[in-house]
Design a protein around this motif. Sequence first.
Motif, PDB file in Angstrom:
ATOM      1  N   ASN A 226       0.820  -1.207   0.000  1.00 36.61           N
ATOM      2  CA  ASN A 226       0.000   0.000   0.000  1.00 36.61           C
ATOM      3  C   ASN A 226       0.857   1.262   0.000  1.00 36.61           C
ATOM      4  OD1 ASN A 226      -2.356  -1.504   0.009  1.00 36.61           O
ATOM      5  ND2 ASN A 226      -2.557  -1.481   2.232  1.00 36.61           N
ATOM      6  N   ALA A 227       1.951   1.230   0.766  1.00 40.15           N
ATOM      7  CA  ALA A 227       2.838   2.392   0.793  1.00 40.15           C
ATOM      8  C   ALA A 227       3.436   2.639  -0.579  1.00 40.15           C
ATOM      9  CB  ALA A 227       3.940   2.180   1.832  1.00 40.15           C
ATOM     10  N   LEU A 228       3.871   1.576  -1.242  1.00 37.68           N
ATOM     11  CA  LEU A 228       4.455   1.738  -2.571  1.00 37.68           C
ATOM     12  C   LEU A 228       3.416   2.204  -3.584  1.00 37.68           C
ATOM     13  CD1 LEU A 228       6.919   1.499  -4.372  1.00 37.68           C
ATOM     14  CD2 LEU A 228       6.363  -0.933  -4.705  1.00 37.68           C
ATOM     15  N   ALA A 229       2.203   1.683  -3.471  1.00 40.24           N
ATOM     16  CA  ALA A 229       1.135   2.135  -4.380  1.00 40.24           C
ATOM     17  C   ALA A 229       0.893   3.628  -4.242  1.00 40.24           C
ATOM     18  CB  ALA A 229      -0.153   1.364  -4.090  1.00 40.24           C
ATOM     19  N   GLY A 230       1.113   4.179  -3.045  1.00 35.44           N
ATOM     20  CA  GLY A 230       0.955   5.607  -2.812  1.00 35.44           C
ATOM     21  C   GLY A 230       2.204   6.415  -3.105  1.00 35.44           C
ATOM     22  N   GLY A 231       3.252   5.750  -3.626  1.00 40.77           N
ATOM     23  CA  GLY A 231       4.476   6.455  -3.997  1.00 40.77           C
ATOM     24  C   GLY A 231       5.484   6.605  -2.879  1.00 40.77           C
ATOM     25  N   ASP A 232       5.259   5.977  -1.737  1.00 40.33           N
ATOM     26  CA  ASP A 232       6.148   6.123  -0.584  1.00 40.33           C
ATOM     27  C   ASP A 232       7.131   4.947  -0.542  1.00 40.33           C
ATOM     28  OD1 ASP A 232       7.387   6.560   1.815  1.00 40.33           O
ATOM     29  OD2 ASP A 232       5.576   6.466   3.048  1.00 40.33           O
ATOM     30  N   ASP A 234      10.225   4.817   0.797  1.00 39.89           N
ATOM     31  CA  ASP A 234      10.810   4.632   2.134  1.00 39.89           C
ATOM     32  C   ASP A 234       9.831   3.936   3.070  1.00 39.89           C
ATOM     33  OD1 ASP A 234      13.152   5.860   1.350  1.00 39.89           O
ATOM     34  OD2 ASP A 234      12.604   7.827   2.156  1.00 39.89           O
ATOM     35  N   GLY A 235       8.569   4.324   2.994  1.00 44.05           N
ATOM     36  CA  GLY A 235       7.554   3.689   3.831  1.00 44.05           C
ATOM     37  C   GLY A 235       7.367   2.228   3.481  1.00 44.05           C
ATOM     38  N   SER A 236       7.467   1.908   2.184  1.00 44.85           N
ATOM     39  CA  SER A 236       7.342   0.514   1.758  1.00 44.85           C
ATOM     40  C   SER A 236       8.488  -0.322   2.301  1.00 44.85           C
ATOM     41  CB  SER A 236       7.323   0.446   0.227  1.00 44.85           C
ATOM     42  OG  SER A 236       7.193  -0.894  -0.213  1.00 44.85           O
ATOM     43  N   MET A 240       8.230  -3.396   5.112  1.00 48.70           N
ATOM     44  CA  MET A 240       8.706  -4.747   4.847  1.00 48.70           C
ATOM     45  C   MET A 240       9.752  -5.177   5.873  1.00 48.70           C
ATOM     46  SD  MET A 240       8.521  -7.537   3.233  1.00 48.70           S
ATOM     47  CE  MET A 240       7.631  -7.342   1.688  1.00 48.70           C
ATOM     48  N   LEU A 241      10.618  -4.268   6.279  1.00 44.96           N
ATOM     49  CA  LEU A 241      11.606  -4.617   7.298  1.00 44.96           C
ATOM     50  C   LEU A 241      10.930  -4.956   8.623  1.00 44.96           C
ATOM     51  CD1 LEU A 241      14.466  -2.053   6.595  1.00 44.96           C
ATOM     52  CD2 LEU A 241      14.382  -4.474   5.994  1.00 44.96           C
ATOM     53  N   ASP A 242       9.789  -4.363   8.889  1.00 41.92           N
ATOM     54  CA  ASP A 242       9.021  -4.717  10.086  1.00 41.92           C
ATOM     55  C   ASP A 242       8.364  -6.090   9.944  1.00 41.92           C
ATOM     56  OD1 ASP A 242       9.643  -2.361  11.386  1.00 41.92           O
ATOM     57  OD2 ASP A 242       7.800  -1.329  10.773  1.00 41.92           O
ATOM     58  N   LYS A 258      18.968  -7.872   7.161  1.00 42.26           N
ATOM     59  CA  LYS A 258      18.033  -6.763   7.015  1.00 42.26           C
ATOM     60  C   LYS A 258      18.582  -5.694   6.080  1.00 42.26           C
ATOM     61  CE  LYS A 258      15.339  -7.185  11.277  1.00 42.26           C
ATOM     62  NZ  LYS A 258      14.865  -6.501  12.503  1.00 42.26           N
ATOM     63  N   HIS A 259      19.886  -5.456   6.174  1.00 41.92           N
ATOM     64  CA  HIS A 259      20.517  -4.493   5.265  1.00 41.92           C
ATOM     65  C   HIS A 259      20.383  -4.968   3.816  1.00 41.92           C
ATOM     66  CE1 HIS A 259      23.447  -1.763   3.499  1.00 41.92           C
ATOM     67  NE2 HIS A 259      24.075  -2.821   2.988  1.00 41.92           N
ATOM     68  N   VAL A 260      20.699  -6.245   3.572  1.00 38.05           N
ATOM     69  CA  VAL A 260      20.600  -6.787   2.218  1.00 38.05           C
ATOM     70  C   VAL A 260      19.144  -6.761   1.737  1.00 38.05           C
ATOM     71  CG1 VAL A 260      20.936  -8.840   0.788  1.00 38.05           C
ATOM     72  CG2 VAL A 260      22.658  -8.200   2.491  1.00 38.05           C
ATOM     73  N   ALA A 261      18.216  -7.056   2.630  1.00 36.63           N
ATOM     74  CA  ALA A 261      16.800  -7.016   2.269  1.00 36.63           C
ATOM     75  C   ALA A 261      16.402  -5.623   1.785  1.00 36.63           C
ATOM     76  CB  ALA A 261      15.938  -7.422   3.461  1.00 36.63           C
ATOM     77  N   ALA A 262      16.834  -4.595   2.502  1.00 40.99           N
ATOM     78  CA  ALA A 262      16.496  -3.228   2.107  1.00 40.99           C
ATOM     79  C   ALA A 262      17.114  -2.889   0.754  1.00 40.99           C
ATOM     80  CB  ALA A 262      16.972  -2.244   3.170  1.00 40.99           C
ATOM     81  N   VAL A 263      18.355  -3.316   0.532  1.00 40.19           N
ATOM     82  CA  VAL A 263      19.019  -3.038  -0.742  1.00 40.19           C
ATOM     83  C   VAL A 263      18.289  -3.738  -1.891  1.00 40.19           C
ATOM     84  CG1 VAL A 263      21.131  -3.378  -2.081  1.00 40.19           C
ATOM     85  CG2 VAL A 263      21.269  -2.610   0.292  1.00 40.19           C
ATOM     86  N   MET A 264      17.959  -5.019  -1.718  1.00 43.86           N
ATOM     87  CA  MET A 264      17.282  -5.770  -2.770  1.00 43.86           C
ATOM     88  C   MET A 264      15.906  -5.176  -3.069  1.00 43.86           C
ATOM     89  SD  MET A 264      19.308  -8.064  -3.932  1.00 43.86           S
ATOM     90  CE  MET A 264      20.605  -6.836  -3.620  1.00 43.86           C
ATOM     91  N   LEU A 265      15.194  -4.791  -2.015  1.00 42.38           N
ATOM     92  CA  LEU A 265      13.863  -4.239  -2.220  1.00 42.38           C
ATOM     93  C   LEU A 265      13.929  -2.906  -2.951  1.00 42.38           C
ATOM     94  CD1 LEU A 265      10.864  -4.369  -1.917  1.00 42.38           C
ATOM     95  CD2 LEU A 265      11.084  -3.588   0.455  1.00 42.38           C
ATOM     96  N   ARG A 266      14.854  -2.061  -2.572  1.00 39.84           N
ATOM     97  CA  ARG A 266      14.986  -0.778  -3.268  1.00 39.84           C
ATOM     98  C   ARG A 266      15.381  -0.981  -4.731  1.00 39.84           C
ATOM     99  NH1 ARG A 266      14.662   3.758  -0.258  1.00 39.84           N
ATOM    100  NH2 ARG A 266      14.795   3.522   2.025  1.00 39.84           N
ATOM    101  N   ARG A 267      16.246  -1.916  -4.989  1.00 41.53           N
ATOM    102  CA  ARG A 267      16.623  -2.198  -6.382  1.00 41.53           C
ATOM    103  C   ARG A 267      15.431  -2.694  -7.188  1.00 41.53           C
ATOM    104  NH1 ARG A 267      22.423  -5.472  -6.003  1.00 41.53           N
ATOM    105  NH2 ARG A 267      23.672  -3.718  -5.174  1.00 41.53           N
TER     106      ARG A 267
END
Length: 277
Positions: A226-232, A234-236, A240-242, A258-267
Amino acid sequence: MIPAGFEYHRPGDIASAIGILQEHGDEARVIAGGHSLIPMMKLRMAEMGHLVDLQAIDELKGIEVGAESVTLGAMVTQHELITHEGLASAIPLIRDAALQIADPQVRYMGTVGGNVANGDPGNDMPGLMQCLDATFELKGPDGTRNVAARDFYEAAYFTAREDEEILTRISIPIPGAGVGQAYEKQKRKIGDYATAAAAVLVGNGKASVAMTNLSDTPIWSAEASNALAGGDVDGSVSAMLDAIDPVADNRGPVDFKKHVAAVMLRRAIGRAQTRAG
């Protein structure tokens, strides 16, 4: 090592396969590509009295691309997912992910049904199917039922499939034009499970986000989607990290995962946004 002795069955239809499972109960297990079960049997981590090989069942094969959905037979191989042009056009995310599974030798034999059915949290396709909002068709002694991929996984190697049921087909809605799709995976070497992997759909005011090998089940997050659908973005990522719950192992400590997860998700988000039309 050499597995313990077992009786081999090769039924020609689904009804016969289900009958063998009924007859032998806990002593019987179906085998598709065999890349999960056979190594466990060789290590004596699993001992089966009866193996039910699904390779000869034509009902479990084939890829159908319709106007609004795609249907995959459970015995479709990862190689077929990669080489089917109609599927790649309708849902390129599937080819994206299949190309990152193990190596060509494994992909020629490994099946989509086997990948999603055994509940291994390290497999790529379960999270992907949750991202795509797929539905699994299960057939057993009591008939046929459908289970959403997002409801299928209960814990590591535990799913909604009953012991005498066989996962037969997978139905996937086609995301449609204007929806970008991407799969990003970090692994230590070719053939390894992911340290973290992310599947993303985004575009036309909607989004879907799922991750792999960061909990005892694949994780699809409504909040992150939902956060990504709204353009957010960082919120997405934060949502997901939560949602994930990694454990320390030979792929690294929790903070690293968790660091790798954030990197993969942003990519994955960045690539999906670039591909959105």
